[in-house]
Design a protein around this motif. Structure first.
Motif, PDB file in Angstrom:
ATOM      1  N   VAL A  38       0.887  -1.181   0.000  1.00 15.76           N
ATOM      2  CA  VAL A  38       0.000   0.000   0.000  1.00 15.76           C
ATOM      3  C   VAL A  38       0.915   1.218   0.000  1.00 15.76           C
ATOM      4  O   VAL A  38       1.556   1.514   1.005  1.00 15.76           O
ATOM      5  CB  VAL A  38      -0.929   0.017   1.234  1.00 15.76           C
ATOM      6  N   GLY A  45     -10.666   8.124  -2.170  1.00 13.41           N
ATOM      7  CA  GLY A  45     -11.741   7.180  -1.932  1.00 13.41           C
ATOM      8  C   GLY A  45     -11.672   6.423  -0.619  1.00 13.41           C
ATOM      9  O   GLY A  45     -12.367   5.414  -0.449  1.00 13.41           O
ATOM     10  N   TYR A  46     -10.880   6.919   0.344  1.00  9.18           N
ATOM     11  CA  TYR A  46     -10.780   6.265   1.651  1.00  9.18           C
ATOM     12  C   TYR A  46     -11.820   6.791   2.647  1.00  9.18           C
ATOM     13  O   TYR A  46     -12.072   6.168   3.660  1.00  9.18           O
ATOM     14  CB  TYR A  46      -9.379   6.451   2.249  1.00  9.18           C
ATOM     15  N   THR A  57     -14.804   4.882   4.091  1.00 16.66           N
ATOM     16  CA  THR A  57     -15.420   4.045   3.071  1.00 16.66           C
ATOM     17  C   THR A  57     -14.946   2.617   3.324  1.00 16.66           C
ATOM     18  O   THR A  57     -14.115   2.373   4.217  1.00 16.66           O
ATOM     19  CB  THR A  57     -14.980   4.479   1.661  1.00 16.66           C
ATOM     20  N   SER A  58     -15.404   1.662   2.525  1.00 18.25           N
ATOM     21  CA  SER A  58     -14.919   0.282   2.686  1.00 18.25           C
ATOM     22  C   SER A  58     -13.409   0.230   2.427  1.00 18.25           C
ATOM     23  O   SER A  58     -12.688  -0.496   3.111  1.00 18.25           O
ATOM     24  CB  SER A  58     -15.675  -0.678   1.768  1.00 18.25           C
ATOM     25  N   LYS A  59     -12.924   1.034   1.489  1.00 18.71           N
ATOM     26  CA  LYS A  59     -11.483   1.117   1.209  1.00 18.71           C
ATOM     27  C   LYS A  59     -10.728   1.656   2.437  1.00 18.71           C
ATOM     28  O   LYS A  59      -9.654   1.162   2.777  1.00 18.71           O
ATOM     29  CB  LYS A  59     -11.276   2.021  -0.012  1.00 18.71           C
ATOM     30  N   GLY A  60     -11.304   2.636   3.106  1.00 15.79           N
ATOM     31  CA  GLY A  60     -10.706   3.196   4.317  1.00 15.79           C
ATOM     32  C   GLY A  60     -10.710   2.185   5.452  1.00 15.79           C
ATOM     33  O   GLY A  60      -9.752   2.108   6.236  1.00 15.79           O
ATOM     34  N   ARG A  61     -11.789   1.401   5.568  1.00 15.87           N
ATOM     35  CA  ARG A  61     -11.856   0.372   6.615  1.00 15.87           C
ATOM     36  C   ARG A  61     -10.804  -0.716   6.385  1.00 15.87           C
ATOM     37  O   ARG A  61     -10.266  -1.267   7.341  1.00 15.87           O
ATOM     38  CB  ARG A  61     -13.270  -0.218   6.698  1.00 15.87           C
ATOM     39  N   GLU A  62     -10.479  -1.008   5.127  1.00 15.74           N
ATOM     40  CA  GLU A  62      -9.415  -1.984   4.840  1.00 15.74           C
ATOM     41  C   GLU A  62      -8.077  -1.492   5.384  1.00 15.74           C
ATOM     42  O   GLU A  62      -7.318  -2.262   5.982  1.00 15.74           O
ATOM     43  CB  GLU A  62      -9.313  -2.236   3.332  1.00 15.74           C
ATOM     44  N   ILE A  63      -7.798  -0.219   5.189  1.00 15.81           N
ATOM     45  CA  ILE A  63      -6.550   0.365   5.713  1.00 15.81           C
ATOM     46  C   ILE A  63      -6.568   0.356   7.230  1.00 15.81           C
ATOM     47  O   ILE A  63      -5.587   0.001   7.883  1.00 15.81           O
ATOM     48  CB  ILE A  63      -6.336   1.794   5.169  1.00 15.81           C
TER      49      ILE A  63
END
Length: 165
Positions: free
Chosen positions: A46, A92-93, A111-117
């Motif tokens: 990442v 988009g995070y 966002t879902s992308k932010g939750r992944e991080i």
């Protein structure tokens, strides 16, 4: 006779030395934390966000907050919170939305992308906590002592700021 006069000057000097050492250590630990996060993100591939942005995502978690709330928490000294939030929204995070009541205020959430991080950082911290405990670096009671001491220092500093104004 004042209290200061009754205290051994050598003891005051020793405490001051310890206090300055603790201040330097807190500063170094924060920078090291950012390096640890950066290394983890390089390891997992990442590369588009930095450690401060990742820490922002972790600390927001499942909450919806304003930029002002993040600034007043003071976690991100030395970084531009508004800039980092703007970049995280652009990448988009995070979602952002103007508050209905106070149009000047913007609320943000992951966002879902932010939750992944956030999950990558949470797993890193979990792995480190487990390692510290399992290797005997810091047993649970010592971690409690450190946390308690740092909270007392935080309260003291907060009180000092309040009394200035």
């Amino acid at each position: 006779m004042s209290m200061e006069m009754q205290i051994d000057p050598g003891a005051r000097k020793g405490f001051m030395t310890g206090y300055l050492e603790a201040l330097a250590l807190v500063e170094r630990l924060h920078r090291l934390l950012l390096d640890v996060i950066k290394d983890e993100f390089e390891r997992v591939g990442v590369l588009e966000i930095n450690a401060v942005q990742a820490l922002l995502l972790f600390n927001i978690g499942d909450n919806e907050v304003t930029a002002g709330e993040l600034k007043t928490r003071g976690y991100y000294q030395g970084s531009n919170v508004s800039y980092n939030l703007k970049k995280l929204v652009e990448m988009g995070y995070m979602h952002h939305q103007r508050c209905e009541i106070d149009r000047r205020s913007v609320r943000v959430r992951l966002t879902s992308k932010g939750r992944e991080i956030r999950d990558v950082v949470a797993k890193l911290f979990s792995r480190h906590a487990e390692g510290l405990e399992n290797k005997g670096v810091l047993p649970p009671e010592k971690m409690e002592d450190i946390t308690s001491s740092l909270k007392r220092m935080e309260r003291y500093w907060t009180d000092q700021i309040r009394y200035i104004y």
